[in-house]
Design a protein around this motif. Structure first.
Motif, short mmCIF file in Angstrom:
data_model
loop_
_atom_site.label_atom_id
_atom_site.label_comp_id
_atom_site.label_asym_id
_atom_site.label_seq_id
_atom_site.Cartn_x
_atom_site.Cartn_y
_atom_site.Cartn_z
N ARG A 136 0.84 -1.21 0.00
CA ARG A 136 0.00 0.00 0.00
C ARG A 136 0.87 1.25 0.00
NH1 ARG A 136 -4.83 1.51 -1.52
NH2 ARG A 136 -5.49 -0.61 -1.00
N THR A 137 1.90 1.27 0.85
CA THR A 137 2.78 2.46 0.92
C THR A 137 3.43 2.71 -0.44
OG1 THR A 137 3.33 1.69 3.13
CG2 THR A 137 4.70 3.45 2.25
N VAL A 138 3.90 1.62 -1.06
CA VAL A 138 4.57 1.77 -2.35
C VAL A 138 3.59 2.29 -3.41
CG1 VAL A 138 5.74 0.51 -4.21
CG2 VAL A 138 6.35 0.06 -1.83
N ALA A 139 2.36 1.77 -3.37
CA ALA A 139 1.34 2.23 -4.33
C ALA A 139 1.10 3.73 -4.17
CB ALA A 139 0.05 1.45 -4.14
N GLU A 140 1.04 4.18 -2.92
CA GLU A 140 0.81 5.62 -2.66
C GLU A 140 1.94 6.46 -3.27
OE1 GLU A 140 -1.67 6.98 -0.90
OE2 GLU A 140 -2.61 5.24 0.07
N ILE A 141 3.17 6.00 -3.06
CA ILE A 141 4.32 6.80 -3.55
C ILE A 141 4.34 6.83 -5.08
CG2 ILE A 141 6.84 7.07 -3.49
CD1 ILE A 141 6.79 5.45 -0.84
N ILE A 142 4.12 5.66 -5.69
CA ILE A 142 4.16 5.63 -7.16
C ILE A 142 3.01 6.49 -7.72
CG2 ILE A 142 4.10 4.19 -9.24
CD1 ILE A 142 5.03 1.85 -7.59
N ALA A 143 1.84 6.37 -7.10
CA ALA A 143 0.68 7.12 -7.59
C ALA A 143 0.96 8.63 -7.56
CB ALA A 143 -0.55 6.77 -6.77
N ALA A 144 1.62 9.08 -6.49
CA ALA A 144 1.93 10.51 -6.40
C ALA A 144 2.90 10.91 -7.52
CB ALA A 144 2.54 10.82 -5.03
N GLU A 145 3.85 10.04 -7.82
CA GLU A 145 4.85 10.34 -8.86
C GLU A 145 4.24 10.33 -10.26
OE1 GLU A 145 8.32 11.00 -8.84
OE2 GLU A 145 7.80 11.54 -6.78
N LEU A 146 3.39 9.32 -10.51
CA LEU A 146 2.87 9.14 -11.88
C LEU A 146 1.47 9.72 -12.05
CD1 LEU A 146 4.02 5.44 -12.65
CD2 LEU A 146 5.15 7.56 -13.29
N ARG A 147 0.99 10.40 -11.03
CA ARG A 147 -0.35 11.01 -11.04
C ARG A 147 -1.44 9.98 -11.35
NH1 ARG A 147 2.36 15.02 -13.99
NH2 ARG A 147 3.07 16.68 -12.66
N ARG A 148 -1.49 8.95 -10.53
CA ARG A 148 -2.52 7.93 -10.68
C ARG A 148 -3.57 8.12 -9.58
NH1 ARG A 148 0.18 7.18 -15.06
NH2 ARG A 148 1.12 5.16 -15.51
N ASP A 149 -4.80 7.60 -9.84
CA ASP A 149 -5.89 7.83 -8.88
C ASP A 149 -6.03 6.66 -7.89
OD1 ASP A 149 -7.02 5.81 -10.28
OD2 ASP A 149 -8.44 7.06 -11.39
N ASP A 150 -7.04 6.78 -7.02
CA ASP A 150 -7.23 5.76 -5.98
C ASP A 150 -7.55 4.39 -6.59
OD1 ASP A 150 -6.70 7.52 -4.03
OD2 ASP A 150 -8.78 7.86 -3.41
N GLY A 151 -8.32 4.42 -7.67
CA GLY A 151 -8.68 3.15 -8.33
C GLY A 151 -7.41 2.41 -8.75
N TRP A 152 -6.47 3.16 -9.31
CA TRP A 152 -5.19 2.56 -9.75
C TRP A 152 -4.46 1.96 -8.56
CZ3 TRP A 152 0.02 3.26 -8.72
CH2 TRP A 152 0.92 2.69 -9.64
N LYS A 153 -4.42 2.73 -7.45
CA LYS A 153 -3.70 2.24 -6.26
C LYS A 153 -4.30 0.93 -5.78
CE LYS A 153 -3.39 6.78 -4.38
NZ LYS A 153 -3.78 7.62 -3.28
N ASN A 154 -5.65 0.89 -5.70
CA ASN A 154 -6.30 -0.33 -5.18
C ASN A 154 -6.02 -1.52 -6.10
OD1 ASN A 154 -7.32 1.11 -3.08
ND2 ASN A 154 -9.28 1.56 -4.10
N GLU A 155 -6.08 -1.25 -7.40
CA GLU A 155 -5.84 -2.33 -8.36
C GLU A 155 -4.39 -2.84 -8.24
OE1 GLU A 155 -7.29 -1.27 -12.29
OE2 GLU A 155 -5.77 -2.61 -13.11
N GLN A 156 -3.47 -1.90 -8.07
CA GLN A 156 -2.05 -2.27 -7.93
C GLN A 156 -1.84 -3.17 -6.71
OE1 GLN A 156 1.13 -1.57 -9.45
NE2 GLN A 156 -0.34 -1.50 -11.10
N VAL A 157 -2.45 -2.78 -5.60
CA VAL A 157 -2.26 -3.58 -4.37
C VAL A 157 -2.85 -4.97 -4.57
CG1 VAL A 157 -2.84 -3.74 -1.91
CG2 VAL A 157 -2.17 -1.54 -2.88
N ARG A 158 -4.05 -5.01 -5.17
CA ARG A 158 -4.70 -6.32 -5.43
C ARG A 158 -3.83 -7.18 -6.35
NH1 ARG A 158 -9.53 -3.87 -6.24
NH2 ARG A 158 -9.26 -3.94 -8.49
N ASP A 159 -3.36 -6.59 -7.44
CA ASP A 159 -2.53 -7.35 -8.40
C ASP A 159 -1.26 -7.85 -7.73
OD1 ASP A 159 -4.39 -6.75 -10.25
OD2 ASP A 159 -3.13 -5.38 -11.45
N PHE A 160 -0.67 -6.98 -6.92
CA PHE A 160 0.58 -7.38 -6.30
C PHE A 160 0.35 -8.53 -5.31
CE2 PHE A 160 3.81 -7.22 -2.96
CZ PHE A 160 4.91 -7.49 -3.75
N GLU A 161 -0.73 -8.42 -4.53
CA GLU A 161 -1.01 -9.49 -3.56
C GLU A 161 -1.20 -10.83 -4.27
OE1 GLU A 161 -2.95 -6.76 -0.02
OE2 GLU A 161 -4.28 -8.01 -1.25
N GLN A 162 -1.82 -10.75 -5.44
CA GLN A 162 -2.03 -11.97 -6.22
C GLN A 162 -0.69 -12.60 -6.62
OE1 GLN A 162 -5.03 -13.06 -6.36
NE2 GLN A 162 -4.32 -14.90 -7.43
#
Ligand SMILES: Cc1cc2nc3c(=O)[nH]c(=O)nc-3n(C[C@H](O)[C@H](O)[C@H](O)COP(=O)(O)OP(=O)(O)OC[C@H]3O[C@@H](n4cnc5c(N)ncnc54)[C@H](O)[C@@H]3O)c2cc1C
Length: 505
Positions: free
Chosen positions: A461-487
């Protein structure tokens, strides 16, 4: 390395590239670096992240290969030892000297392995990194205090090189980038373009982030896609006969308490006739590997339950504290391309442990080999590209080309209490190393996933937050990233009974 700028450079180019390389593992990165350092224009395309394939899943050794010595493959060992020596000179920040101890229990083992390691020393010639020597029983236990001592007669100490494969890959790509190579991750070569004479003179690739399809022209195309080589060859010639079969090797990662010293343990002969290593790596213990035939190429291969048992049992035969499944912090598998038995005599043009093929279309395929020999493989492939593409004859100079060390950002807040990696490392990975996803950061720019899958999931989650801030991604992207990574991370974890049941057998 900047992905947006590189995409722009590709779109803006009308001239053909001298060399287009498909595949962003060790071999492809080596080719891009070699070609750029000879002054050629070069584009490298990787379908996923750099190093997603085998090149992040190795035993992390820069070595001649003691196993090949036992097989009598002297020329391969000599060549790899030469490459080891060059790497220690050209990339001292990344490749370090590692001491190994071979424990000897049988009556003649000490003399046998002692002599073998002396030959190994001799084969490295002027690039030797330290003499091997025989150890008494007591000295062996000083080097490896957690070794089983019943029946131990002594040991043999020798040296090899060690590195962080996925990190070094980024160093290679950054060096290539500095020399003018254009490298792109998440860009899959989708089809090859042939001219009227059915010669390949370009390709189309798809940007996975936008779905955009981009065509490029090229004087030569190098297929460095590892276990996927046949599928790329069949893009240019659907009738092309497959060259490869596959085997996989797994590693488990344990706490350092199982071998709490700086030296590594080399088990010289496992029940399947291979060697097995227990190596200190990033504060943990890396144990592997296996050799299991597999039906199909896979970008995220899964360790088999039988392979895990084999590694645990073999290590347990030598270590006083027998590791169990509950001790495994992470498990990962990697795939090797193997030449089909009828191919070597038919088409192979080199016999140095790697193979170079030129199809009727002029597509150059370079496969096999080792991480250790990536530079030599790249030199051979680019020499061939010069011939096939009619490029200017320029000799390779990579034998003496320093590899750029990464920029070390100032360390601030840790991502996870058990690891030194910080938020700054994530920002640096996104800004300078083309990390695009949580997996890129946790699996390959840092190695948390490979070292401790649970800690990696906790950091997602922390990593998703940092990348999202850098690449200007939204909350939906962050949630999807965390889900994909957990998988993805689930297959590196063993402490969930459900995952064990799911493991392929
Ligand atoms: C278990 C194991 C342990 C090993 N340990 C060692 C070791 O300790 N030391 C050593 O020297 N060697 C070791 N090796 C060998 C070494 O890891 C490999 O030789 C090396 O990583 C192969 O690199 P590669 O670039 O050829 O393949 P890969 O790393 O697999 O790269 C191929 C890349 O091509 C990409 N690709 C595929 N299709 C496309 C497409 N259509 N478009 C764009 N990209 C595409 C893939 O995504 C992949 O990233 C080990 C191998 C294994 C399996």
């Amino acid at each position: 390395m900047n992905r947006d700028q590189n995409l722009k450079a590709v779109r803006g180019r009308t001239d053909p590239w001298d060399v287009v390389v498909i595949g962003g593992g060790a071999t492809g990165a080596g080719c891009a670096l070699d070609a750029a350092s000879r002054g050629f224009s070069v584009l490298l395309l990787e379908q996923h992240d750099f190093g997603k394939g085998t090149s992040s899943r190795s035993t992390k050794l820069i070595h001649g290969g003691v196993r090949y010595l036992r097989q009598g493959n002297i020329s391969l060992v000599r060549e790899a030892l030469r490459e080891r020596g060059l790497l220690l000179k050209n990339a001292p920040h990344a490749v370090t000297k590692q001491a190994f101890v071979v424990p000897c229990y049988g009556r003649f083992e000490k003399a046998f392995y002692g002599l073998g390691m002396k030959i190994y020393d001799r084969l490295s010639g002027s690039l030797s990194i330290g003499d091997s020597r025989l150890l008494t029983r007591e000295e062996t236990l000083e080097h490896l205090p957690t070794l089983k001592f019943e029946g131990l007669r002594g040991g043999v100490l020798y040296h090899d090189g060690q590195f962080d494969d996925a990190r070094f890959l980024i160093d290679l790509l950054c060096t290539a980038d500095l020399l003018g190579a254009v490298v792109l991750n998440y860009c899959k070569a989708a089809s090859l373009i042939n001219n009227r004479d059915r010669r390949v003179n370009g390709l189309e690739f798809v940007d996975a982030e936008t779905g955009e399809r981009i065509a490029v022209n090229s004087r030569s195309v190098i297929n460095a896609t590892g276990v996927f080589s046949d599928s790329v060859r069949q893009m240019s010639d659907p009738q092309a006969k497959p060259l490869l079969t596959f085997s996989q090797g797994i590693h488990i990662v344990l706490d350092r308490r199982f071998l709490p010293v700086g030296d590594a343990l080399m088990i010289p002969k496992t029940s399947d006739g291979r060697v097995l290593f227990c190596i200190p790596w990033h504060g943990r213990l890396l144990v592997g590997t296996t050799d299991t035939l597999i039906d199909a190429a896979d970008l995220e291969p899964a360790a088999l339950a039988s392979e895990i048992d084999f590694v645990l049992d073999t290590a347990g035969n030598y270590l006083a504290g027998k590791p169990t499944r509950a001790d495994i912090l992470s498990v990962f598998a990697g795939m090797r391309p193997l030449l089909r038995s009828n191919v070597r005599t038919r088409t192979s043009s080199l016999s140095r442990g790697h193979d170079l093929f030129v199809d009727r279309s002029g597509l150059i395929t370079i496969t096999g080999g080792k991480w250790t020999t990536y530079r030599r493989m790249a030199e051979d492939a680019v020499d061939k590209a010069i011939q096939v593409g009619g490029l200017k004859k320029i000799e390779s100079g990579t034998g003496f080309l320093p590899i750029q060390p990464p920029e070390k950002p100032n360390h601030d807040i840790k991502l996870h209490p058990n690891f030194p990696y910080t938020r700054e490392d994530v920002i640096n990975a996104v800004r300078n190393e083309m990390a695009r996803t949580v997996e890129d950061v946790l699996a390959r720019r840092t190695r948390v996933l490979f070292l401790d899958a649970k800690a990696a999931i906790e950091s997602a989650r922390t990593v998703a937050e940092i990348i999202a801030a850098e690449l200007r991604r939204d909350d939906g992207w962050k949630n999807e990233q965390v889900r994909d990574f957990e998988q993805v991370a689930k297959s590196y974890q063993l402490d969930q009974p459900a995952n064990n049941a799911n493991r392929r057998e």
